[in-house]
Design an enzyme around this catalytic site. Sequence first.
Site, PDB file in Angstrom:
ATOM      1  N   TYR A 154      54.158 119.555 -32.986  1.00 50.48           N
ATOM      2  CA  TYR A 154      53.332 118.898 -34.018  1.00 50.48           C
ATOM      3  C   TYR A 154      51.902 118.675 -33.719  1.00 50.48           C
ATOM      4  CZ  TYR A 154      52.615 115.191 -37.819  1.00 50.48           C
ATOM      5  OH  TYR A 154      52.114 114.548 -38.762  1.00 50.48           O
ATOM      6  N   ALA A 156      49.980 120.311 -31.710  1.00 55.18           N
ATOM      7  CA  ALA A 156      49.309 121.530 -31.510  1.00 55.18           C
ATOM      8  C   ALA A 156      48.909 122.232 -33.118  1.00 55.18           C
ATOM      9  CB  ALA A 156      50.088 122.726 -30.891  1.00 55.18           C
ATOM     10  N   ALA A 157      49.918 122.039 -33.954  1.00 57.54           N
ATOM     11  CA  ALA A 157      49.844 122.467 -35.246  1.00 57.54           C
ATOM     12  C   ALA A 157      48.713 121.603 -35.975  1.00 57.54           C
ATOM     13  CB  ALA A 157      51.308 122.398 -36.113  1.00 57.54           C
ATOM     14  N   LYS A 158      48.663 120.196 -35.744  1.00 64.00           N
ATOM     15  CA  LYS A 158      47.739 119.364 -36.460  1.00 64.00           C
ATOM     16  C   LYS A 158      46.301 119.742 -35.810  1.00 64.00           C
ATOM     17  CE  LYS A 158      50.324 117.252 -39.310  1.00 64.00           C
ATOM     18  NZ  LYS A 158      50.315 117.862 -40.780  1.00 64.00           N
TER      19      LYS A 158
HETATM   20  N1  LIG Z   1      53.263 109.415 -42.369  1.00 65.69           N
HETATM   21  C1  LIG Z   1      52.243 109.179 -41.433  1.00 65.69           C
HETATM   22  O1  LIG Z   1      52.022 108.340 -40.777  1.00 65.69           O
HETATM   23  C2  LIG Z   1      51.523 110.699 -41.219  1.00 65.69           C
HETATM   24  C3  LIG Z   1      50.502 110.613 -40.097  1.00 65.69           C
HETATM   25  C4  LIG Z   1      49.783 111.803 -39.713  1.00 65.69           C
HETATM   26  C5  LIG Z   1      49.969 112.977 -40.751  1.00 65.69           C
HETATM   27  N2  LIG Z   1      51.146 113.006 -41.583  1.00 65.69           N
HETATM   28  C6  LIG Z   1      51.281 114.159 -42.541  1.00 65.69           C
HETATM   29  O2  LIG Z   1      51.193 113.996 -43.666  1.00 65.69           O
HETATM   30  C7  LIG Z   1      51.782 114.824 -44.264  1.00 65.69           C
HETATM   31  C8  LIG Z   1      53.018 113.800 -45.437  1.00 65.69           C
HETATM   32  O3  LIG Z   1      53.771 113.247 -44.417  1.00 65.69           O
HETATM   33  P1  LIG Z   1      54.845 112.286 -44.940  1.00 65.69           P
HETATM   34  O4  LIG Z   1      54.690 110.948 -44.013  1.00 65.69           O
HETATM   35  O5  LIG Z   1      54.691 111.977 -46.400  1.00 65.69           O
HETATM   36  O6  LIG Z   1      56.127 112.750 -44.897  1.00 65.69           O
HETATM   37  P2  LIG Z   1      57.634 112.915 -45.573  1.00 65.69           P
HETATM   38  O7  LIG Z   1      58.710 113.241 -44.597  1.00 65.69           O
HETATM   39  O8  LIG Z   1      57.677 111.557 -46.347  1.00 65.69           O
HETATM   40  O9  LIG Z   1      57.382 113.978 -46.629  1.00 65.69           O
HETATM   41  C9  LIG Z   1      57.232 115.380 -46.398  1.00 65.69           C
HETATM   42  C10 LIG Z   1      57.580 116.237 -47.457  1.00 65.69           C
HETATM   43  O10 LIG Z   1      57.122 117.408 -47.297  1.00 65.69           O
HETATM   44  C11 LIG Z   1      58.595 118.466 -47.710  1.00 65.69           C
HETATM   45  N3  LIG Z   1      58.629 119.763 -46.829  1.00 65.69           N
HETATM   46  C12 LIG Z   1      58.903 119.599 -45.673  1.00 65.69           C
HETATM   47  N4  LIG Z   1      58.941 120.798 -45.438  1.00 65.69           N
HETATM   48  C13 LIG Z   1      58.622 121.543 -46.568  1.00 65.69           C
HETATM   49  C14 LIG Z   1      58.560 123.172 -46.760  1.00 65.69           C
HETATM   50  N5  LIG Z   1      58.820 124.088 -45.705  1.00 65.69           N
HETATM   51  N6  LIG Z   1      58.168 123.468 -48.188  1.00 65.69           N
HETATM   52  C15 LIG Z   1      57.863 122.638 -49.056  1.00 65.69           C
HETATM   53  N7  LIG Z   1      58.047 121.164 -48.663  1.00 65.69           N
HETATM   54  C16 LIG Z   1      58.550 120.904 -47.345  1.00 65.69           C
HETATM   55  C17 LIG Z   1      59.626 117.283 -47.540  1.00 65.69           C
HETATM   56  O11 LIG Z   1      60.762 117.785 -48.504  1.00 65.69           O
HETATM   57  C18 LIG Z   1      59.009 115.939 -48.139  1.00 65.69           C
HETATM   58  O12 LIG Z   1      59.127 115.715 -49.467  1.00 65.69           O
HETATM   59  C19 LIG Z   1      52.608 115.783 -43.526  1.00 65.69           C
HETATM   60  O13 LIG Z   1      51.780 116.800 -43.419  1.00 65.69           O
HETATM   61  C20 LIG Z   1      52.432 114.815 -42.279  1.00 65.69           C
HETATM   62  O14 LIG Z   1      52.537 115.707 -40.744  1.00 65.69           O
HETATM   63  C21 LIG Z   1      51.683 111.886 -41.947  1.00 65.69           C
END
Ligand SMILES: NC(=O)c1ccc[n+]([C@@H]2O[C@H](COP(=O)([O-])OP(=O)(O)OC[C@H]3O[C@@H](n4cnc5c(N)ncnc54)[C@H](O)[C@@H]3O)[C@@H](O)[C@H]2O)c1
Length: 252
Positions: A154, A156-158
């Site tokens: 994760y 690495a991707a970010k």
């Molecule tokens: N929540 C946090 O604190 C946080 C922190 C840093 C980064 N992020 C990033 O923010 C973004 C949203 O995170 P979140 O916390 O709302 O997560 P979440 O798990 O609530 O939502 C992620 C959504 O992405 C969808 N998804 C997953 N794989 C998919 C695919 N292959 N194709 C299409 N849709 C797909 C899921 O079905 C889900 O609806 C992500 O990129 C996450 O890495 C979140």
Amino acid sequence: MLLKDRVAVITGAGMGIGRAVAEAYAREGAKVAIVERDESSGAAAAEQLKAAGHEAAFVACDVADRESVLAAAQTVRSTLGPIEILVNNAGITRPAMLHKMTVEQWNQVIDVHLHGSFHWLQAVVEEMIAAQWGRIIFTSSSTAQNGSVGQINYSAAKSAVLGMTRTAARELGKHNILVNAVAPSAPTDMTKTVMEDPKFAEMRAVQKKLHPLRRSPELEEVARPYVFLASEMSSYVTGQIVSIDGGSMLVR
Ligand SMILES: NC(=O)c1ccc[n+]([C@@H]2O[C@H](COP(=O)([O-])OP(=O)(O)OC[C@H]3O[C@@H](n4cnc5c(N)ncnc54)[C@H](O)[C@@H]3O)[C@@H](O)[C@H]2O)c1
């Protein structure tokens, strides 16, 4: 309204931050494509927006699959119009300590966050160049700067997403396409494991004590900077990473 009639794609908008961004964009007048792999949450999110009088469509898509992305982009164009705003938000985690991480766990996370963001970038860039207007928001994370124990895939991707953001910002600026990244922090399904696991109780207590704002955010307030970055308000902002974390990066 800041996004009146703009066509916006938000990936992973069935729940969590993506859904909050979709709602915020719709309230600002955008036509919103809920691009989501999970059909039930994606359809429900689009229905909720339509019931509130907004223009929205659920478009099924697995962002990790190039063909699925190209087909979804075509569906958005024919349903809502040329794509003007892209939010690469879809995400997953597959945690494991690095010596135990399987190649499958590594690939799954890289495929969704990195390859998925690249597929969508390429799917929309030509129409944005033709329009000489575009907004692209990538989703990074504080783990790009700090690393994250148990999440080498994760983080690495970010980190790689930041390289894409800066390169795309440099290549596309002359076409009036602005490219920025966000590093959000919000309680969602993705963070539930850490938030609820008793193993992390001590870490949570320390974080809460040191957090500059002493609180977690509402998803609605996390979505606001995404509105700024998609609108004319950010017309001189590109290649940046915007942390939406209440300042918690300062005290790690
Ligand atoms: N929540 C946090 O604190 C946080 C922190 C840093 C980064 N992020 C990033 O923010 C973004 C949203 O995170 P979140 O916390 O709302 O997560 P979440 O798990 O609530 O939502 C992620 C959504 O992405 C969808 N998804 C997953 N794989 C998919 C695919 N292959 N194709 C299409 N849709 C797909 C899921 O079905 C889900 O609806 C992500 O990129 C996450 O890495 C979140």
